[in-house]
Write an enzyme that holds these catalytic residues in place. Structure first.
Site, short mmCIF file in Angstrom:
data_model
loop_
_atom_site.label_atom_id
_atom_site.label_comp_id
_atom_site.label_asym_id
_atom_site.label_seq_id
_atom_site.Cartn_x
_atom_site.Cartn_y
_atom_site.Cartn_z
N HIS A 305 -12.15 -20.19 34.85
CA HIS A 305 -12.61 -19.41 34.17
C HIS A 305 -14.33 -19.33 34.39
O HIS A 305 -14.63 -20.13 34.13
CB HIS A 305 -12.32 -19.14 33.43
CG HIS A 305 -11.63 -17.44 32.56
ND1 HIS A 305 -12.40 -17.30 31.77
CD2 HIS A 305 -11.32 -16.09 32.87
CE1 HIS A 305 -12.51 -15.87 32.05
NE2 HIS A 305 -11.25 -15.12 32.12
N ASP A 363 -3.42 -16.41 33.34
CA ASP A 363 -2.34 -16.16 34.88
C ASP A 363 -1.50 -17.04 35.26
O ASP A 363 -0.42 -16.90 35.76
CB ASP A 363 -3.54 -15.57 36.31
CG ASP A 363 -3.75 -14.29 35.73
OD1 ASP A 363 -3.02 -13.58 34.92
OD2 ASP A 363 -5.11 -14.19 36.17
#
Ligand code: CMC
Length: 427
Positions: A305, A363
């Site tokens: 991320h 996700d």
């Protein structure tokens, strides 16, 4: 005294103001840099560039903190509802009972789409991805609801209600189209998630029994996705909106940005990756090695991320939710979940991932839980879009209220310098 930074270029020193946010984030304001020095800044991918100041969402990537309007994501996921969180994001405060009832009522009463819009669904190929259909249909809202495409507050409120109410209908219709089943109209007796599930799974030949627990899980997942400050799709919505394009147009481009596998499309890509691992005999080490190979473009989907360098607080909540859903379904083990757990274990112990602070993101587990809930794989990112909608609206609204200038980045030109045109016969 205002804080400032000194910049030395050659023998000249320039002073630039430092802006301090409410969480003591400090940013050098470089708005006047070019005027003062003739220099611009270069930051491909906006790795360290603040594009705006914002009072909506706070993230601390080092500490794994996510708050909407000051409220921790953990509390909102446990105690609030998606409709309430949407109000919070868009209007800045939690609603009182009357405000909540009125907000809920307005959204409930705009769930139908114009009958003529249904014809569009017939025009798409049967195997069209629902994200492509969704983006096109949201853009099309600006053709059917032209009375709410101005950017004044009244029109914005109307288009906000319309897009919030109609997105689940458009999403479910795009799915029904892809499987060749009749479209199911919205039912205003159900809540946001329940209505969506009914439009997805009801058929005229059977009575539909809503599983309220399932609808509640969907509601929590929508809350977890509701905003994430200046990510790729929110920045897209702001940039498109900064030209004063209408809300429907801006949201439609946000949906397109979200679709990519490095952003929201990662939830579908995770499941496809887990499927390939299973097909290849379940050896996660092979895939971890491939992700580390500098000659391969393969990445572990659902890992890494830009902002979170410790853990993604949303992934933690989803992982717990996932275990609950699977145990309620009396599925002590799901092969995909088992592979996911092994993959997580191996990657988290590997120096490549540790050194680069690559942790499972939102996700990674959302795809598994959607699968357990019976949501088809190509609808995973659509659910992300439904969740992210209030975030996009609040970012768009804040951008207008701040009277933001049009977004227009600069560049450093690296092409040919001036040269004379040569006629084709002489080339
Ligand atoms: N697998 C293997 N290596 C990775 C991964 C990964 N998933 N993610 C980053 N890296 C490596 C990358 O190769 C680079 O290595 P090196 O320094 O040797 O060149 C280093 O880690 C830094 O990566 P980056 O590409 O500079 O990081 P970024 O901040 O530009 O990208 C990201 C962030 C999320 C796009 C990226 O981590 C990624 O591609 N992840 C997989 C896709 C994914 O799960 N996306 C969902 C993001 S969370 C929800 C959302 O935004 O929608």
């Amino acid at each position: 005294m205002t804080d400032s930074a000194k910049l030395q270029i050659g023998d000249k020193t320039y002073e630039l103001p430092i802006m301090v946010g409410t969480e003591n984030e400090r940013a050098i304001d470089i708005g006047a840099l070019r005027k003062l020095t003739g220099l611009t800044t270069l930051d491909p991918g906006f790795v360290n560039t603040g594009s705006c100041s914002s009072a909506i969402t706070y993230i601390n990537g080092e500490k794994g903190i996510l708050r909407y309007r000051g409220y921790p994501i953990e509390q909102l996921a446990e105690k609030s509802s998606f409709i309430e969180v949407s109000y919070l994001l868009i209007y800045g405060e939690l609603p009182n009972p009357e405000q909540l009832a009125s907000w809920q009522d307005k959204i409930t009463n705009h769930t139908l789409i114009h009958e003529d819009m249904k014809h569009f669904f017939q025009g798409f190929p049967r195997d069209a991805h629902p994200m492509a259909i969704l983006s096109a249909m949201v853009a099309a809202l600006s053709t059917f609801y032209q009375d709410s495409i101005d950017t004044d507050p009244e029109c914005l409120d109307m288009s906000t209600i319309r897009v919030m109410a109609k997105l689940p209908t458009l999403a479910a219709f795009s799915y029904k189209k892809s499987i060749g089943q009749p479209l199911v109209y919205p039912s205003n007796e159900l809540n946001y998630g329940g209505n969506f599930l009914r439009m997805m799974f009801a058929v005229p030949t059977f009575p539909f029994a809503l599983d309220q627990e399932l609808a509640d899980v969907i509601d929590t997942l929508l809350i977890l996705h509701a905003d994430h400050e200046q990510n790729c799709s929110a920045s897209t919505v702001r940039l498109v909106g900064s030209s004063r394009a209408n809300l429907f147009a801006a949201i439609s481009s946000g949906i397109s940005a979200l679709w990519g596998p490095l952003h929201g499309g990662a939830n579908q890509a995770v499941l496809e990756m887990l499927g390939s691992i299973a097909k290849n005999g379940g050896d996660v080490n092979k895939f971890v090695a491939l992700a580390k190979d500098p000659d391969s473009s393969f990445r572990l989907m659902g890992f890494g991320h830009r902002v979170y360098k410790n853990f993604d607080p949303r992934a933690k909540i989803i992982k717990r939710l996932c275990d609950n859903v699977l145990s309620k379904q009396k599925r002590v083990s799901d092969p995909m979940l088992e592979i996911a757990k092994r993959l997580e274990e191996v990657a988290l112990a590997d120096p490549y991932f540790v050194d680069r602070s690559l942790y499972p993101n939102v996700d990674f587990y959302s795809g598994i839980i959607y699968k357990a809930l019976g949501i088809p794989t190509n609808m995973f990112t659509v659910l992300f879009a439904m969740g992210r909608l209030p975030g996009w609206i609040s970012q768009y609204k804040e951008m207008l209220e701040d009277n933001s200038r049009i977004g227009r980045p600069r560049q450093v030109y690296t092409g040919k310098t001036a040269r004379d045109y040569v006629p084709v016969s002489e080339r």
